[in-house]
Design an enzyme around this catalytic site. Structure first.
Site, PDB file in Angstrom:
ATOM      1  CG  ASP A  74      28.115  39.525  45.140  1.00 52.26           C
ATOM      2  OD1 ASP A  74      27.424  39.892  46.111  1.00 52.26           O
ATOM      3  OD2 ASP A  74      28.461  38.348  44.967  1.00 52.26           O
ATOM      4  CD  GLN A  75      35.596  40.433  48.100  1.00 49.54           C
ATOM      5  OE1 GLN A  75      35.326  40.492  49.287  1.00 49.54           O
ATOM      6  NE2 GLN A  75      36.599  41.118  47.561  1.00 49.54           N
TER       7      GLN A  75
END
Length: 199
Positions: A74-75
């Protein structure tokens, strides 16, 4: 000495960008969409958010498996310590890029590797910073028209023409900017006894 069989690898994502990145390391993996609520928790820091969601995505897929290694990622993008989202409209993209002109944006990527058999979890966060050059209004408008980065956090695609917006990149792994830090992922796999060079 016989080669060790590499366990099945799963990518808990349907992102084309992450698929292309993982394919640099190995062509042998299966993509599965994780069903995860990505809503931030109250008072959750960016580091806590990407770590939690990376684990949640990997566990959502691993929960339906009896074996294999599941990769979750996830970013978020941070500007002035605030999480910035996808622009969705050209007007929002123009505003974001105008704000970034001459400034820096840090991308924080959470990466998790879950062993579906042992339930062992490894998680790291990897920062990567892009430094924008001074951008003119005409350059910003032209960039948005050419690349239409409306579904990208920060309003640019670093793997495409977005690279022309920068003066410098700072970080350990440029793959992290696109969403999957391969150097760190390779280390997590080695920690699980998986050497993709020897498999």
């Amino acid at each position: 000495m016989p080669q060790r069989t590499i366990p099945s690898l799963y990518l808990a994502s349907t992102s084309v960008y992450r698929q292309q990145l993982l394919a640099k390391l190995t062509p042998r993996f299966t993509m599965i969409k994780p069903e995860v609520d990505e809503t931030p928790l109250p008072n959750e820091t960016a580091t806590e958010l990407v770590s939690r969601l990376a684990i949640a995505k990997a566990q959502a897929v691993a929960g339906n498996l009896s074996e294999g290694l599941v990769i979750g990622s996830d970013q978020v993008a941070l500007f002035n310590n605030h999480i910035i989202g996808k622009p969705h409209t050209s007007a929002n993209a123009y505003q974001q890029l105008s704000d970034f002109s001459g400034q820096s944006v840090t991308f924080l990527t959470g990466l998790a590797l879950v062993n579906a058999q042992t339930r062992h979890i490894q998680v790291i966060t990897d920062p990567f910073t892009v430094h924008f050059r001074q951008l003119s209004a005409a350059e910003i408008t032209a960039y948005i028209e050419k690349e239409q980065p409306l579904d990208c956090a920060g309003s640019f695609k670093s793997e495409g023409l977005g690279i022309s917006l920068f003066s410098k990149l700072s970080g350990d792994d440029p793959n992290s900017l696109v969403g999957l830090p391969l150097i760190r992922l390779n280390q997590l796999l080695l920690n699980e006894g998986v050497n993709l060079l020897l498999g």
